[in-house]
Design an enzyme around this catalytic site. Structure first.
Site, short mmCIF file in Angstrom:
data_model
loop_
_atom_site.label_atom_id
_atom_site.label_comp_id
_atom_site.label_asym_id
_atom_site.label_seq_id
_atom_site.Cartn_x
_atom_site.Cartn_y
_atom_site.Cartn_z
CB SER A 83 -0.94 -0.07 1.21
OG SER A 83 -1.84 0.97 1.22
CG ASP A 295 -3.08 3.91 -1.05
OD1 ASP A 295 -3.77 3.65 -2.07
OD2 ASP A 295 -3.06 3.16 -0.06
CG ASP A 299 -6.27 0.55 -0.42
OD1 ASP A 299 -5.46 1.49 -0.33
OD2 ASP A 299 -6.21 -0.48 0.27
N PRO A 518 -1.27 1.94 19.48
CG PRO A 518 -1.30 -0.30 20.17
CD PRO A 518 -1.99 1.01 20.37
CB SER A 519 1.16 1.75 14.12
OG SER A 519 1.16 1.17 12.83
CB THR A 521 0.69 -0.80 9.13
OG1 THR A 521 0.68 0.59 9.45
CG2 THR A 521 -0.71 -1.25 8.80
P1 NG1 Z 1 -2.08 1.85 11.56
O1 NG1 Z 1 -0.63 1.75 11.19
O2 NG1 Z 1 -2.62 0.68 12.36
O3 NG1 Z 1 -2.38 3.19 12.13
C1 NG1 Z 1 -2.74 2.54 9.05
C2 NG1 Z 1 -3.85 3.55 9.01
C3 NG1 Z 1 -5.17 2.83 9.05
C4 NG1 Z 1 -5.27 1.80 7.93
C5 NG1 Z 1 -4.03 0.92 7.89
C6 NG1 Z 1 -3.98 -0.01 6.71
C7 NG1 Z 1 -3.92 5.79 10.02
C8 NG1 Z 1 -3.81 6.61 11.25
N1 NG1 Z 1 -3.78 4.47 10.16
O4 NG1 Z 1 -2.92 1.75 10.20
O5 NG1 Z 1 -6.20 3.76 8.99
O6 NG1 Z 1 -5.52 2.42 6.69
O7 NG1 Z 1 -2.83 1.70 7.91
O8 NG1 Z 1 -3.49 0.59 5.56
O9 NG1 Z 1 -4.13 6.35 8.94
ZN ZN Z 2 -3.60 1.22 0.19
#
Ligand code: NG1
Ligand code: ZN
Length: 563
Positions: A83, A295, A299, A518-519, A521
């Site tokens: 992505s 992106d 998507d 916490p993220s 990704t």
């Molecule tokens: P994380 O890294 O969990 O914040 C990010 C985006 C999500 C979602 C995912 C998948 C933000 C703040 N977070 O997730 O909304 O799109 O990537 O691509 O934009």
């Molecule tokens: Zn994407």
């Protein structure tokens, strides 16, 4: 090693596991070995990390998709993409039968299978087969797609190897956007009801609906039909060109960052524009030009323009959801259809958007955890569920009842012109939308059609409400899992004292709000803050970052103020 795995498997009933498959999996998996000790998680959007670590993951996801196909007796999709991540990364997501994200229990299987050491792989497969009572004699079919990353070709081959090792059939779509692959899977499993499972079928369904919608727009100049698109140097650009050739000049597109020169997602694309709150590099735009950014896998989409004073204006997922839900609500009233419409957001939605939707539009608003699968599920609870993450990932879901009511009314002959027009607009709106997942191309066509029908400029759209200034920051900690959240991620329950600290900081500012999570990704903790001025939002985000660093095991130097 081989002997012990084989003997384990021979204990399986033959009905579940034909003998020839054992040797094949063993042979093939040795070509895609797992680096010992490597542990990865099926996160917010599948597996995502540096491409060098992913070969075994891809092979194993090919295996898992084949099992999932046998389990569901349907075609499953596997998309190779990371992505909006940098070019060096890659990732993989599985697509369930109706084009939706992989179901949660199977996400756990994916994580187990990914982290199983090489010598245990067959036992791990057997475990899934037994738990899910999968009949291995059934046919299996997997659709595979990939983005434009240099690593995607060999990684998608590893997925195909996994599918074939378990005797599955595959169809390799090659370079497609993520939402296109979701669309193909849904078309295939709905036996063509959703559309034809080809890129050509996708282009013609969406463009026909767009052309039908734009017939309702009057007297547009070429300038009004013009849109500047930043393709993030990814797959969106070539795929948009294919769609554009069907649009009969009703939309005139200038594509920038089309991958011919620049680096994927580097200083461009929807994520860069949203997080940096500035235009991408590589786009030559004049004040007032209507622009959007996709992106890397198309998507997500965000819109923007600069005004005559050179100020940048972002129209993110919240503004998109507002535009679409307002349009749909007006059409429902005109059509005399009693359907329940809701907007689904996450904690990242700008406070102004939520207030506008609830107080002015009187639309139901739901807040879910981050990650489109959560939004998608919540949206399914309504007749019409408009869901968007602030970052521009989103779509609209229509319930079966809603679609049937719209179809019936559109066919009806004994209704007045206003109702008929509204019903036809609704019908074409359903058709231009990719309901399987957020889709930059489909969202763009819908937004362009709405602006054209309403005779609205990008500035007028922007003026519907004013965003509260906001800031997103990242903090690196030794283990981001120490942060646990509740209330759709709006409050932290651990580590102790963090939420109290945030509450205390938020009180210092006007119209302020902040949260941390916490993220899913990246290996970081994300901090979000909004307030009545950019200075306050920036200061609050910084102070909250400091609190995270101090209370949640920050790594390296403390975060520095933004100004
Ligand atoms: P994380 O890294 O969990 O914040 C990010 C985006 C999500 C979602 C995912 C998948 C933000 C703040 N977070 O997730 O909304 O799109 O990537 O691509 O934009
Ligand atoms: Zn994407």
């Amino acid at each position: 090693m081989r002997a012990s795995c084989t003997s384990l498997l021979l204990k399986l009933p033959l009905r579940f596991w034909p003998e020839g498959a054992i040797t094949k999996v063993l042979e093939k998996s040795s070509l895609h070995p797992k680096p010992a000790g490597l542990v990865l998680q099926y996160g917010t959007a599948g597996f995502r990390t540096n491409a060098k670590q992913l070969d075994h993951i891809m092979f194993r996801m090919g295996l898992l998709a084949t099992l999932r196909s046998r389990k569901t007796k349907a075609t499953i999709g596997v998309m190779v993409t990371a992505s909006h991540n940098p070019e060096e990364d890659n990732g993989v997501k599985l697509i369930d039968p109706m084009g939706e994200m992989l179901t949660a229990t199977w996400e756990d299987f994916a994580t187990q299978l990914a982290n199983t050491e090489q010598k245990e792989l067959l036992a791990a497969l057997k475990d899934i087969i037994n738990k899910e009572a999968i009949n291995m004699k059934l046919e299996a079919e997997v659709f595979v797609g990939k983005d434009t990353r240099s690593s995607s070709a060999s990684l998608s081959q590893a997925v195909l190897d996994g599918v074939h090792a378990l005797g599955g059939q595959s169809k390799d779509y090659g370079l497609v956007t993520t939402p296109q692959l979701h669309y193909m899977v849904c078309c295939q499993n709905s036996h063509g009801q959703y559309g034809e499972a080809t890129v050509e079928g996708y282009c013609s369904k969406l463009s026909q609906a767009f052309l039908a919608l734009s017939k309702n727009a009057s007297n547009r100049t070429d300038d009004q039909k013009h849109l500047f698109v930043d393709g993030a140097n990814g797959i969106g650009a070539p795929k948009l060109r294919e769609v554009e050739s069907h649009l009969k000049k009703q939309l005139q597109i200038s594509i920038f960052n089309d991958g011919s020169r620049g680096k994927l997602n580097h200083q461009c694309g929807a994520d860069f524009v949203k997080v940096q709150q500035k235009p991408p590099t590589g786009v030559e735009i004049s004040p007032g030009d209507r622009c959007c950014s996709f992106d890397g896998d198309a998507d997500r989409i965000v819109y923007y323009y600069t005004d005559s004073r050179g100020f940048f204006h972002l129209l993110d997922g919240d503004k998109i959801a507002t535009l679409i839900s307002t349009f749909l609500k007006e059409l429902l009233v005109q059509a005399g259809l009693d359907l329940k419409i809701a907007v689904v957001q996450t904690a990242y939605a700008n406070g102004s958007s939520t207030r506008y939707l609830e107080d002015t539009m009187k639309v139901i608003v739901r807040c879910t955890k981050t990650g489109v699968k959560h939004l998608h599920h919540a949206a399914q609870e309504f007749d019409i569920g408009v869901y968007f993450e602030a970052n521009g990932h989103g779509t609209v879901l229509f319930s079966k009842t809603a679609e049937e009511k719209v179809q019936l009314l559109a066919k009806s002959t004994n209704i007045n012109d206003e109702r008929k027009r509204a019903a036809l607009l609704l019908q074409n709106t359903v058709n231009v939308i990719n309901q399987t997942v957020g889709d930059a191309i489909s969202d763009m066509l819908l937004i362009e059609a709405i602006l054209a029908i309403k005779g609205m400029t990008v500035q007028q759209w922007d003026a519907i409400y004013s965003d509260l200034p906001n800031r997103q920051l990242k903090v690196t900690v030794s283990d981001r899992r120490v942060i646990e959240t509740t209330d759709a991620e709006r409050r932290a329950v651990s580590p102790a004292g963090l939420q109290e600290a945030i509450d205390g900081l938020v009180k210092k500012y006007k119209q302020a709000r902040s949260f941390v999570r916490p993220s899913g990704t990246e290996d970081v903790v994300r901090v979000y803050a909004e307030a009545d001025s950019q200075e306050s939002a920036d200061a609050l985000a910084h102070e909250v970052s400091l609190a995270v660093h101090r209370l949640a095991g920050g790594v390296g130097a403390e975060p520095k103020p933004l100004h």
